[in-house]
Design a protein around this motif. Structure first.
Motif, mmCIF file in Angstrom:
data_model
loop_
_atom_site.group_PDB
_atom_site.id
_atom_site.type_symbol
_atom_site.label_atom_id
_atom_site.label_comp_id
_atom_site.label_asym_id
_atom_site.label_seq_id
_atom_site.Cartn_x
_atom_site.Cartn_y
_atom_site.Cartn_z
ATOM 1 N N ARG A 40 0.830 -1.203 0.000
ATOM 2 C CA ARG A 40 0.000 0.000 0.000
ATOM 3 C C ARG A 40 0.869 1.259 0.000
ATOM 4 O O ARG A 40 0.568 2.245 -0.678
ATOM 5 N N LEU A 41 1.948 1.226 0.761
ATOM 6 C CA LEU A 41 2.864 2.365 0.788
ATOM 7 C C LEU A 41 3.485 2.589 -0.598
ATOM 8 O O LEU A 41 3.581 3.720 -1.082
ATOM 9 N N GLY A 42 3.898 1.487 -1.233
ATOM 10 C CA GLY A 42 4.452 1.592 -2.582
ATOM 11 C C GLY A 42 3.444 2.174 -3.555
ATOM 12 O O GLY A 42 3.774 3.008 -4.409
ATOM 13 N N ASN A 43 2.207 1.741 -3.400
ATOM 14 C CA ASN A 43 1.141 2.203 -4.288
ATOM 15 C C ASN A 43 0.872 3.701 -4.109
ATOM 16 O O ASN A 43 0.711 4.445 -5.080
ATOM 17 N N VAL A 44 0.836 4.140 -2.842
ATOM 18 C CA VAL A 44 0.577 5.560 -2.576
ATOM 19 C C VAL A 44 1.724 6.419 -3.103
ATOM 20 O O VAL A 44 1.496 7.491 -3.694
ATOM 21 N N TRP A 45 2.957 5.969 -2.906
ATOM 22 C CA TRP A 45 4.097 6.728 -3.429
ATOM 23 C C TRP A 45 4.013 6.845 -4.960
ATOM 24 O O TRP A 45 4.364 7.864 -5.538
ATOM 25 N N ASN A 46 3.548 5.782 -5.599
ATOM 26 C CA ASN A 46 3.395 5.827 -7.055
ATOM 27 C C ASN A 46 2.340 6.861 -7.464
ATOM 28 O O ASN A 46 2.542 7.635 -8.390
ATOM 29 N N GLU A 47 1.216 6.860 -6.750
ATOM 30 C CA GLU A 47 0.164 7.830 -7.057
ATOM 31 C C GLU A 47 0.657 9.262 -6.831
ATOM 32 O O GLU A 47 0.325 10.177 -7.592
ATOM 33 N N LEU A 48 1.456 9.430 -5.785
ATOM 34 C CA LEU A 48 2.006 10.752 -5.499
ATOM 35 C C LEU A 48 2.987 11.163 -6.611
ATOM 36 O O LEU A 48 3.015 12.331 -7.044
ATOM 37 N N GLY A 49 3.778 10.206 -7.083
ATOM 38 C CA GLY A 49 4.702 10.470 -8.185
ATOM 39 C C GLY A 49 3.964 10.891 -9.444
ATOM 40 O O GLY A 49 4.373 11.818 -10.150
ATOM 41 N N LYS A 50 2.860 10.211 -9.729
ATOM 42 C CA LYS A 50 2.048 10.562 -10.901
ATOM 43 C C LYS A 50 1.412 11.944 -10.736
ATOM 44 O O LYS A 50 1.317 12.721 -11.694
ATOM 45 N N PHE A 51 0.994 12.232 -9.511
ATOM 46 C CA PHE A 51 0.391 13.542 -9.226
ATOM 47 C C PHE A 51 1.394 14.663 -9.525
ATOM 48 O O PHE A 51 1.076 15.638 -10.208
ATOM 49 N N TYR A 52 2.625 14.503 -9.036
ATOM 50 C CA TYR A 52 3.649 15.530 -9.263
ATOM 51 C C TYR A 52 4.058 15.579 -10.737
ATOM 52 O O TYR A 52 4.395 16.644 -11.259
ATOM 53 N N MET A 53 4.040 14.436 -11.405
ATOM 54 C CA MET A 53 4.389 14.416 -12.831
ATOM 55 C C MET A 53 3.347 15.213 -13.634
ATOM 56 O O MET A 53 3.709 15.976 -14.540
ATOM 57 N N ASN A 54 2.076 15.038 -13.305
ATOM 58 C CA ASN A 54 1.028 15.813 -13.979
ATOM 59 C C ASN A 54 1.168 17.312 -13.689
ATOM 60 O O ASN A 54 0.922 18.152 -14.559
ATOM 61 N N LYS A 55 1.584 17.613 -12.467
ATOM 62 C CA LYS A 55 1.831 19.011 -12.109
ATOM 63 C C LYS A 55 2.996 19.578 -12.927
ATOM 64 O O LYS A 55 2.984 20.744 -13.331
ATOM 65 N N THR A 56 4.004 18.727 -13.146
ATOM 66 C CA THR A 56 5.158 19.154 -13.956
ATOM 67 C C THR A 56 4.705 19.549 -15.349
ATOM 68 O O THR A 56 5.114 20.591 -15.885
ATOM 69 N N MET A 57 3.860 18.715 -15.958
ATOM 70 C CA MET A 57 3.371 19.006 -17.302
ATOM 71 C C MET A 57 2.534 20.279 -17.321
ATOM 72 O O MET A 57 2.657 21.115 -18.212
ATOM 73 N N LYS A 58 1.665 20.436 -16.311
ATOM 74 C CA LYS A 58 0.768 21.594 -16.268
ATOM 75 C C LYS A 58 1.539 22.893 -16.079
ATOM 76 O O LYS A 58 1.309 23.877 -16.797
ATOM 77 N N THR A 59 2.493 22.909 -15.135
ATOM 78 C CA THR A 59 3.240 24.143 -14.862
ATOM 79 C C THR A 59 4.180 24.491 -16.005
ATOM 80 O O THR A 59 4.478 25.665 -16.233
ATOM 81 N N SER A 60 4.659 23.476 -16.744
ATOM 82 C CA SER A 60 5.549 23.763 -17.880
ATOM 83 C C SER A 60 4.800 24.531 -18.965
ATOM 84 O O SER A 60 5.365 25.367 -19.664
ATOM 85 N N LYS A 61 3.503 24.234 -19.102
ATOM 86 C CA LYS A 61 2.680 24.961 -20.082
ATOM 87 C C LYS A 61 2.433 26.397 -19.646
ATOM 88 O O LYS A 61 2.130 27.267 -20.451
ATOM 89 N N GLU A 62 2.545 26.632 -18.330
ATOM 90 C CA GLU A 62 2.357 27.985 -17.809
ATOM 91 C C GLU A 62 3.684 28.751 -17.727
ATOM 92 O O GLU A 62 3.762 29.806 -17.117
ATOM 93 N N THR A 63 4.727 28.169 -18.330
ATOM 94 C CA THR A 63 6.079 28.760 -18.416
ATOM 95 C C THR A 63 6.705 29.047 -17.048
ATOM 96 O O THR A 63 7.555 29.932 -16.929
ATOM 97 N N ASP A 64 6.289 28.305 -16.037
ATOM 98 C CA ASP A 64 6.923 28.439 -14.719
ATOM 99 C C ASP A 64 7.993 27.354 -14.605
ATOM 100 O O ASP A 64 7.765 26.281 -14.047
ATOM 101 N N ALA A 65 9.170 27.641 -15.121
ATOM 102 C CA ALA A 65 10.225 26.635 -15.233
ATOM 103 C C ALA A 65 10.685 26.129 -13.872
ATOM 104 O O ALA A 65 10.857 24.922 -13.668
#
Length: 434
Positions: free
Chosen positions: A35-60
């Protein structure tokens, strides 16, 4: 979302701390670790999606910070799955980290002004490849889910394909010699081909298209080198390589009914022979090359018939297709403890734009006219009694081609198809009478 995930981590960690250490609680311990591994994975995906979103907003700076958090989350998840020897989920998190590296490469590319493929982008893609290869190394066991192995192989193939495409479209010629860039392109294309072989039948069409595009691009690469080559032996070798890859591309395009792409490839083959024609000096060799070109063009008749049938069906049902294809797509990121489904890609649903098809058909007509006009000139200029009857046939055919100027793409396609049927018949009759 972030608060919920971090709270979940705290709860599972507390549960782990209060769980008594004994053989009877081993199953519960393994469950909490997963379960811990699974939650860390979901958190990783969450931050990855944030990376994509903020890159489009030019906040490097913020995008880089989310990318780093995502990478750390995936690494943490891997450690927990390794504790319980869960190789499948370790492989999935390695694959997700590979996906993150590709996102970082795209994020960096979005904020730079240079047109050339940069060292930083390449570094990110190299790291992505390393993560995918590590994931595959975890999936060597025959008992591993085949769909999972296929998914990772496909992502690895896609990464090599992206690198090759970027090297070809944004060649870093200011920092690397052209010969080195071409070698790197060919190497990446071949590795992409290697990793998309023997995948599940469910991905057959998309794999066929990937194969077709790779061979098409490699043919174009050799074709370009051939045009700029002055050493005769090397020139012949490059022409042969281009021709081989063009024919391989056609065989794969045919399997997925990409008729417009088949036309485009053969028109590039025609350009290959036209370049050869321009370098020839004797009338006989020029005529031979022109007849090869005309044969290639007339052999497109079955493809035109299929395209006309397909387009006619689409018009009657008011649905339109296009032959322009995305050469790269973003793979889905699968959570642990699930078998990933094949990536849905835009290249599996090509469509025909009016301008694209009309351009291809216009080029087709122009190449027919080019070959016919030059055949007429060369045959008429023969010192030894020119064959006036054959010249007359070619003139009639050429004259008819000048009338193929119609705005509507479907009507133009129908007229060209009828014209080529007539040309084939007349030329066959002319040859039979000789």
């Amino acid at each position: 979302m972030e608060n919920c995930l971090t709270t979940s981590l705290s709860c599972y960690e507390e549960a782990l701390n209060i769980l008594p250490e004994s053989d009877s609680t081993k199953d519960q311990w393994c469950l909490i670790i997963r379960r811990l591994g699974n939650v860390w994975n979901e958190l990783g995906k969450f931050y990855m999606n944030k990376t994509m979103k903020t890159s489009k907003e030019t906040d490097a700076q913020l995008a880089d910070s989310y990318g780093l958090k995502s990478c750390r989350a995936f690494e943490s998840g891997m450690k927990f799955f390794e504790m319980v020897d869960d190789l499948m989920n370790v492989a999935l998190l390695l694959s997700n980290t590979g996906r993150l590296m590709r996102v970082c490469a795209q994020t960096y590319a979005n904020r730079i002004s240079t047109r050339e493929f940069t060292h930083t982008e390449r570094l990110h893609y190299t790291r992505a490849i390393e993560y995918y290869e590590k994931a595959l190394s975890k999936l060597k066991d025959e008992c591993v889910n085949e769909n999972l192995r296929d998914a990772v192989k496909w992502e690895l193939s896609s990464t090599y394909f992206t690198v090759a495409t970027l090297l070809q479209d944004r060649a870093p010629l200011l920092t690397h010699p052209q010969e080195e860039v071409e070698r790197d392109i060919i190497n990446a294309m071949n590795k992409s081909l290697k990793h998309c072989q023997n995948l599940s039948a469910a991905k057959d069409d998309i794999v066929q298209y990937r194969n077709a595009v790779i061979h098409h691009r490699m043919a174009s690469l050799h074709h370009n080198s051939y045009r700029n080559q002055i050493i005769e032996t090397r020139s012949k070798q490059l022409r042969s390589l281009a021709e081989t890859h063009y024919m391989s591309a056609v065989s794969h395009y045919v399997k997925v009914d990409q008729h417009c792409d088949v036309l485009r490839v053969h028109l590039e083959r025609v350009a290959l022979y036209e370049h050869q024609f321009k370098g020839q000096t004797s009338v006989q060799s020029k005529l031979k090359t022109l007849h090869v070109i005309l044969t290639i063009l007339l052999d497109l008749l079955p493809t035109l018939v299929l395209l006309r049938t397909s387009l006619g069906s689409d018009l009657s049902s008011s649905s339109h297709q296009s032959c322009v294809l995305d050469t790269e797509h973003c793979p889905s990121v699968e959570p642990p403890i699930q078998s990933p489904t094949p990536t849905s890609e835009s290249e599996s649903n090509p469509s025909v734009s009016t301008d694209e098809l009309r351009n291809v058909l216009t080029i087709l007509v122009s190449r027919i006219q080019f070959s016919l006009l030059n055949i007429i000139k060369l045959m008429s200029a023969k010192k030894k009694s020119p064959d006036h009857s054959r010249v007359s046939v070619y003139k009639d055919i050429y004259g008819a081609s000048l009338k193929l100027d119609i705005t509507d793409k479907y009507e133009l396609l129908c007229r060209i198809t009828d014209y080529m049927e007539d040309v084939s018949s007349k030329l066959k009759t002319t040859e039979d009478d000789r």
